[in-house]
Design an enzyme around this catalytic site. Structure first.
Site, PDB file in Angstrom:
ATOM      1  N   GLY A  20     -35.041   9.674 -27.010  1.00 21.20           N
ATOM      2  CA  GLY A  20     -34.901   8.228 -26.866  1.00 21.20           C
ATOM      3  C   GLY A  20     -34.520   7.552 -28.163  1.00 21.20           C
ATOM      4  CG  PHE A  23     -36.981  -1.687 -30.317  1.00 17.98           C
ATOM      5  CD1 PHE A  23     -36.407  -2.358 -31.373  1.00 17.98           C
ATOM      6  CD2 PHE A  23     -36.754  -2.166 -29.038  1.00 17.98           C
ATOM      7  CE1 PHE A  23     -35.624  -3.483 -31.178  1.00 17.98           C
ATOM      8  CE2 PHE A  23     -35.974  -3.285 -28.819  1.00 17.98           C
ATOM      9  CZ  PHE A  23     -35.402  -3.953 -29.889  1.00 17.98           C
ATOM     10  N   GLY A  24     -38.689   2.522 -30.568  1.00 22.62           N
ATOM     11  CA  GLY A  24     -39.654   3.512 -31.025  1.00 22.62           C
ATOM     12  C   GLY A  24     -38.996   4.762 -31.565  1.00 22.62           C
ATOM     13  CD  GLU A 179     -36.246 -15.058 -24.007  1.00 24.71           C
ATOM     14  OE1 GLU A 179     -36.956 -15.211 -25.019  1.00 24.71           O
ATOM     15  OE2 GLU A 179     -35.615 -14.017 -23.781  1.00 24.71           O
TER      16      GLU A 179
END
Length: 530
Positions: A20, A23-24, A179
């Site tokens: 993956g 972000f992580g 949003e």
């Protein structure tokens, strides 16, 4: 050749495989850059996507290339890090190997950061009509349908049909839904107000349905009330205590009310990746893998899970939310810890999450921000939201592009990416395909008798082209009533054409086979981080 050889990771230290590039996962790989270890990062996309701004691609404010950065470019200076474009189909913990579509990769340490997919609460069939916001393909599909609805409304003479086409239903009152509602309102009431002759986009009906009694569940009541007042003042209809009961091609049933709609967007609920199934370990109700204080999977030495795929607890004993800042902090912590371990230094201690606050924008000049020690709403919160998001984008180019485009949009009310791309009649992905778009995930198998399988999406930074490979979705010429039969020649125009034209015809025929005409057509901390 020598320069290329220098880029290959040195065969020293443990081999750490990261699944993956969200972000992580990307944070782990970057922290391990230069450490005495080999790192292989696997992702089914070749880019890192800044998910908190994906809704702006869906509402024509930004192009995909503005919020995405090639993973290889991000990690180019880390010579011990290798990037593998592939899809993970499983993990063999007994043999310590990751199984992919193209083979197997051995590991000494495994980090799973595969993020999450969209959850339709037991109704995967709703995904066909209500796409979520988890990928660039999702965002472009929503943008296409949103813009096409206005185009069709301009053409039709049926007043009821026109009203339905100009109705946008957003399912979910969390940060993404809020949003999206603010952005769609600005698009209809300002950006496109002069674009049509037979309709007024300002008459568009925007309906946000929420099963809970208020918006923005993670935020304090005062900030949620502020968001409600702003949205209502901008013409957004809010439906609280209205769980969705049914979704069709052109309608939503919520709270007992049937709402005809031209565009439906799903912004409620997330489902964890199949990491728990790969490992054969215990998960929570959402499918997240239970991990210890060091983010390790109990009973599996050298296996760690972070981000939305992990059920990790904070200092208060409660599970950490699936936020971008959680995934990023976990990735940085685990990268530092594994680097220390590779250097023979002790593990730095358990992971501790630091909450840097929650933010959500409600559109032009309005946002809410909760930093625990300080809460604000309005113009100041909106400025903070803008600065934070620009700062957290990866790549100087993206920061400049987004800043310039936001400034231009603020001064002129214009959005320059109002483009309808691709086959307008192409059918949407199935729910299984939508869930498989999590980072590093393979497409799930089709049920018996089903045909077609959505493949890898390739997003071009200029936003001019998007292609999607499809496996065996059309009959070969001669098997259908439209193609020439075996042994017959294709009708000729009577004159020879250059080879280049024949090549282009071959490409066109291949596209027609894949998409037959008969087919149906923050750093926002509240967003998923992977």
């Amino acid at each position: 050749m020598e320069a290329l050889q220098e880029k290959k990771p040195a065969a020293v230290g443990p081999h750490i495989v990261v699944i993956g590039g969200g972000f992580g996962g990307l944070s782990v790989a970057r922290r391990l850059g230069g450490a005495p270890c080999r790192v292989t990062l696997i992702d089914r996309q070749n880019f890192h996507l800044f998910v908190p701004l994906l809704y702006q691609v869906a509402t024509a404010a930004l192009s995909p290339g503005d919020i995405a950065e090639p993973i290889r470019q991000v990690l180019a200076r880390d010579r011990n890090v290798e990037v593998r474009l592939d899809e993970v189909t499983g993990v063999d913990t007994a043999r310590r190997r990751v199984v992919t579509k193209t083979g197997e990769i051995g590991y000494d340490v495994l980090v799973i950061a595969t993020g999450s997919g969209q959850s339709y609460f037991g109704h995967p069939e709703w995904a066909t009509h209500a796409p979520g916001l988890k990928s660039i393909a999702d965002a472009q599909e929503i943008r296409n349908k949103l813009l096409m609805a206005f185009e069709e409304a301009e053409r039709t003479d049926d007043a009821a049909r026109r009203a339905a086409l100009m109705t946008i239903v957003l399912v979910g009152g969390g940060p993404t839904g809020v949003e999206m509602a603010g952005a769609v309102s600005e698009l209809a009431r300002h950006t496109m107000r002069r674009d049509f002759r037979r309709i007024s986009p300002a008459d568009a009906r925007i309906v946000l349905v929420e099963a809970m009694p208020r918006l923005l569940g993670p935020f304090p009541e005062k900030l949620a009330s502020h968001a409600q007042r702003i949205l209502e003042g901008r013409g957004v209809e809010l439906r609280f205590n209205a769980p969705v009961e049914d979704v069709g091609e052109d309608y939503v049933v919520a709270g007992g009310e049937r709402i005809p709609a031209g565009t439906i967007v799903w912004t409620a609920g997330v489902a964890a990746s199949p990491a728990g199934k790969w490992l054969g370990v215990e998960t929570d109700r959402a499918g997240r893998v239970l991990v210890d204080a060091n983010l390790a999977v109990p009973g599996h030495d050298g296996v760690y899970v972070i981000g939305d795929a992990a059920h990790a607890k904070g200092e208060d004993g409660e599970p950490l939310p699936g936020l971008a800042q959680v995934a990023k902090q976990q990735g940085e912590y685990l990268g530092r810890a594994l680097a220390a371990q590779a250097q023979g230094r002790p593990w730095p201690g358990p992971f501790k999450f630091r909450n840097y606050g929650n933010m959500a924008t409600i559109g032009r000049n309005q946002a809410v921000a909760d930093f625990s020690w300080w809460r604000t709403a309005g113009f100041v919160a909106w400025l903070l939201w803008s600065v934070v998001h620009v700062f957290l984008l990866i790549g100087f180019r993206n920061r400049v592009l987004v800043s310039v485009q936001w400034l231009w949009a603020y001064l002129t009310y214009q959005r320059g990416v109002r483009l309808i791309l691709g086959d307008r009649n192409r059918s949407r992905l199935s729910m299984q395909d939508v869930q498989a778009q999590g980072r590093g995930l393979a497409q799930p198998p089709k049920p018996d008798g089903a045909v077609g399988n959505a493949g890898l999406s390739v997003a071009v930074a200029s936003d001019e082209v998007q292609t999607r490979s499809v496996e065996s979705t059309a009959m070969k010429p001669g098997e259908s009533g439209t193609g020439p039969k075996d042994g017959q020649k294709k009708p000729s125009s009577g004159k020879e054409r250059p080879d280049r034209d024949r090549d282009e015809d071959a490409v066109d025929e291949a596209v027609e086979e894949s998409f037959p005409a008969s087919d149906p057509p923050s750093y926002n901390p509240q967003k998923t981080g992977g």
